[in-house]
Design a protein around this motif. Sequence first.
Motif, PDB file in Angstrom:
ATOM      1  N   MET A   1      49.831  35.685  22.916  1.00 12.02           N
ATOM      2  CA  MET A   1      50.416  34.455  23.446  1.00 12.02           C
ATOM      3  C   MET A   1      49.365  33.368  23.645  1.00 12.02           C
ATOM      4  O   MET A   1      49.344  32.654  24.656  1.00 12.02           O
ATOM      5  CB  MET A   1      51.183  34.729  24.741  1.00 12.02           C
ATOM      6  CG  MET A   1      52.411  35.556  24.509  1.00 12.02           C
ATOM      7  SD  MET A   1      53.489  35.950  25.908  1.00 12.02           S
ATOM      8  CE  MET A   1      53.021  34.981  27.249  1.00 12.02           C
ATOM      9  N   GLY A   2      48.460  33.232  22.692  1.00 13.70           N
ATOM     10  CA  GLY A   2      47.474  32.162  22.721  1.00 13.70           C
ATOM     11  C   GLY A   2      46.223  32.432  23.528  1.00 13.70           C
ATOM     12  O   GLY A   2      45.333  31.596  23.574  1.00 13.70           O
ATOM     13  N   LYS A   3      46.144  33.565  24.181  1.00 13.78           N
ATOM     14  CA  LYS A   3      44.966  33.916  24.981  1.00 13.78           C
ATOM     15  C   LYS A   3      44.515  35.324  24.613  1.00 13.78           C
ATOM     16  O   LYS A   3      45.314  36.149  24.173  1.00 13.78           O
ATOM     17  CB  LYS A   3      45.291  33.886  26.480  1.00 13.78           C
ATOM     18  CG  LYS A   3      45.759  32.544  26.981  1.00 13.78           C
ATOM     19  CD  LYS A   3      44.640  31.546  26.961  1.00 13.78           C
ATOM     20  CE  LYS A   3      45.146  30.184  27.408  1.00 13.78           C
ATOM     21  NZ  LYS A   3      44.499  29.098  26.744  1.00 13.78           N
ATOM     22  N   PRO A   4      43.234  35.644  24.826  1.00 11.95           N
ATOM     23  CA  PRO A   4      42.771  37.009  24.570  1.00 11.95           C
ATOM     24  C   PRO A   4      43.478  38.010  25.481  1.00 11.95           C
ATOM     25  O   PRO A   4      43.858  37.687  26.606  1.00 11.95           O
ATOM     26  CB  PRO A   4      41.275  36.948  24.894  1.00 11.95           C
ATOM     27  CG  PRO A   4      40.910  35.518  24.877  1.00 11.95           C
ATOM     28  CD  PRO A   4      42.148  34.748  25.220  1.00 11.95           C
ATOM     29  N   ALA A   5      43.657  39.204  24.986  1.00 12.15           N
ATOM     30  CA  ALA A   5      44.369  40.235  25.740  1.00 12.15           C
ATOM     31  C   ALA A   5      43.676  40.548  27.061  1.00 12.15           C
ATOM     32  O   ALA A   5      44.343  40.863  28.058  1.00 12.15           O
ATOM     33  CB  ALA A   5      44.520  41.501  24.906  1.00 12.15           C
ATOM     34  N   TRP A   6      42.352  40.441  27.125  1.00 12.57           N
ATOM     35  CA  TRP A   6      41.648  40.753  28.368  1.00 12.57           C
ATOM     36  C   TRP A   6      42.037  39.803  29.489  1.00 12.57           C
ATOM     37  O   TRP A   6      42.032  40.190  30.659  1.00 12.57           O
ATOM     38  CB  TRP A   6      40.135  40.774  28.166  1.00 12.57           C
ATOM     39  CG  TRP A   6      39.505  39.438  27.895  1.00 12.57           C
ATOM     40  CD1 TRP A   6      39.263  38.870  26.681  1.00 12.57           C
ATOM     41  CD2 TRP A   6      39.038  38.496  28.876  1.00 12.57           C
ATOM     42  NE1 TRP A   6      38.680  37.634  26.828  1.00 12.57           N
ATOM     43  CE2 TRP A   6      38.533  37.383  28.167  1.00 12.57           C
ATOM     44  CE3 TRP A   6      39.006  38.478  30.252  1.00 12.57           C
ATOM     45  CZ2 TRP A   6      37.998  36.270  28.804  1.00 12.57           C
ATOM     46  CZ3 TRP A   6      38.471  37.367  30.899  1.00 12.57           C
ATOM     47  CH2 TRP A   6      37.975  36.280  30.174  1.00 12.57           C
TER      48      TRP A   6
ATOM     49  N   TRP B   1      36.784  27.763  35.022  1.00 10.27           N
ATOM     50  CA  TRP B   1      35.441  28.165  34.588  1.00 10.27           C
ATOM     51  C   TRP B   1      35.463  28.855  33.230  1.00 10.27           C
ATOM     52  O   TRP B   1      34.603  28.615  32.394  1.00 10.27           O
ATOM     53  CB  TRP B   1      34.837  29.086  35.650  1.00 10.27           C
ATOM     54  CG  TRP B   1      33.505  29.639  35.273  1.00 10.27           C
ATOM     55  CD1 TRP B   1      32.299  28.994  35.281  1.00 10.27           C
ATOM     56  CD2 TRP B   1      33.236  30.957  34.805  1.00 10.27           C
ATOM     57  NE1 TRP B   1      31.311  29.828  34.861  1.00 10.27           N
ATOM     58  CE2 TRP B   1      31.856  31.054  34.554  1.00 10.27           C
ATOM     59  CE3 TRP B   1      34.042  32.072  34.577  1.00 10.27           C
ATOM     60  CZ2 TRP B   1      31.272  32.212  34.093  1.00 10.27           C
ATOM     61  CZ3 TRP B   1      33.437  33.220  34.125  1.00 10.27           C
ATOM     62  CH2 TRP B   1      32.067  33.283  33.882  1.00 10.27           C
ATOM     63  N   SER B   2      36.447  29.732  33.012  1.00  7.05           N
ATOM     64  CA  SER B   2      36.431  30.541  31.787  1.00  7.05           C
ATOM     65  C   SER B   2      37.159  29.892  30.615  1.00  7.05           C
ATOM     66  O   SER B   2      36.838  30.183  29.470  1.00  7.05           O
ATOM     67  CB  SER B   2      37.030  31.924  32.054  1.00  7.05           C
ATOM     68  OG  SER B   2      38.398  31.807  32.378  1.00  7.05           O
ATOM     69  N   MET B   3      38.140  29.002  30.878  1.00  7.23           N
ATOM     70  CA  MET B   3      38.942  28.457  29.777  1.00  7.23           C
ATOM     71  C   MET B   3      38.915  26.943  29.665  1.00  7.23           C
ATOM     72  O   MET B   3      39.520  26.389  28.762  1.00  7.23           O
ATOM     73  CB  MET B   3      40.388  28.919  29.916  1.00  7.23           C
ATOM     74  CG  MET B   3      40.572  30.385  29.713  1.00  7.23           C
ATOM     75  SD  MET B   3      42.289  30.785  29.849  1.00  7.23           S
ATOM     76  CE  MET B   3      42.183  32.251  30.804  1.00  7.23           C
TER      77      MET B   3
END
Length: 119
Positions: A13-18, A70-72
């Motif tokens: 859904m547009g983001k990494p699974a983690w 911070w992360s995205m």
Amino acid sequence: MDSLIAPVFLDFMGKPAWVWLTFIGLVLALLAFDLGILSRRDREIGVKESLRLSAFYISVALLFGGWVWWSMGDTAAAQYYTGFSDPLISLGVTLTLIAGGVVVSLLKTRSEGKRLPAE
């Protein structure tokens, strides 16, 4: 070993699974904390405790938003933070609270959760 770690970095859904696994883990941890630790005893909480718990959960949401920032990046954080003010969500919550109040008043319940006999 790489074949075990690789699915964590796949897009979902547009983001990494983690990212999704982290979010789901946080929700499950908070649910376990709330239901397992805070609700061990069957009791009515006061206004002070209710306000403290509300402040705690709002702080967790704001910290999670900071982590998203911070992360995205700022675009994802803006989408996260503005999701709180979505008018449809606000309307849905308002209608749910009103309907819950109507149901409780129709059932004529006491604060202890015991149902009063029908009049």
